[in-house]
Design a protein around this motif. Structure first.
Motif: not given
Length: 236
Positions: A180-194
């Protein structure tokens, strides 16, 4: 599955619904929404996919359903309520089945219980024994996390060329969390969040500063939030 040439019906999956009636436990719908009883207790085919906790609109409004895709003489979709004994028995059985078993035809059977309850049993159509499941502690189970685990497992088979973490019947809770953490990494990579923006959101939403501190249910909720934000960004 044989392909018939010439005129015929529109090629689309046949939905099968679960409901305990006096003489049958599932049915199909005609084009005029009339129920067509299915008197046979079992459907044998290859499981090709599953969608858990799917939001569906019906005459009662929005409901949560689970769709199991089965390829037999034609494609079928077995739709059941996500909170029913049928669906829970289905998930427990699929969790136990090995990758090798899931690559071969299986028999999904309905079994009537008390009142309106319908149970699900899965059998090996060659050797006949059913997949033995235990209901011990089922009231404390995180069914959303189990559904996610089963989905990953079946998707692993259908997308065997993709590099994902293996999820099997022996997968530990910590390994599921890692997926699940790995899945969230995939989506977070498309964000510009710091990193600080991410920590601030987790603190405000869940009262935690790290994804590693989230429960499986919370990380699934976080993934749903990320997917929704990405969808909205793409549509604007």
């Amino acid at each position: 599955m044989e392909v018939k040439l010439g005129f015929g019906a529109v090629p689309r999956p046949q939905y099968v619904f679960v409901s305990k009636e006096p003489d049958h436990c599932w049915y199909m719908l005609a084009e005029d929404e009339r129920r067509i009883p299915v008197y046979e207790r079992a459907l044998t085919g290859v499981i090709t996919g599953i969608e858990v906790n799917k939001k569906v609109e019906n005459t009662f409004g929005e409901v949560i359903r689970t769709d199991l895709n089965v390829l037999a003489d034609k494609p079928y979709i077995i739709r059941s309520g996500s909170d029913t004994y049928f669906c829970k028995g289905l998930l427990l059985s699929l969790d136990i089945l090995t990758f090798e078993q899931l690559r071969h035809p299986l028999t999904i059977a309905v079994s009537p219980g008390d009142k309106k309850v319908v149970f699900c049993n899965i059998y090996d159509p060659v050797t006949y024994p059913s997949i033995g499941v235990s209901w011990d502690g089922h009231k404390e189970l995180d069914w959303q996390a189990l559904g996610q685990k089963v989905s990953l497992k079946i998707n692993k088979i259908q997308n065997s060329n993709q590099e994902i973490i293996q999820v099997s019947a022996n997968t530990t809770t910590s390994e599921i969390h890692a997926v699940l953490i790995s899945q969230s990494d995939t989506y977070l990579a498309q964000f510009n969040w710091t990193p600080e923006q991410g920590r601030d959101y987790l603190q405000q939403k869940y009262g935690k500063r790290s994804r590693l501190q989230l429960t499986d249910t919370e990380i699934l909720d976080f993934i749903d939030y990320l997917k929704l934000q990405l969808t909205q960004n793409c549509s604007t």
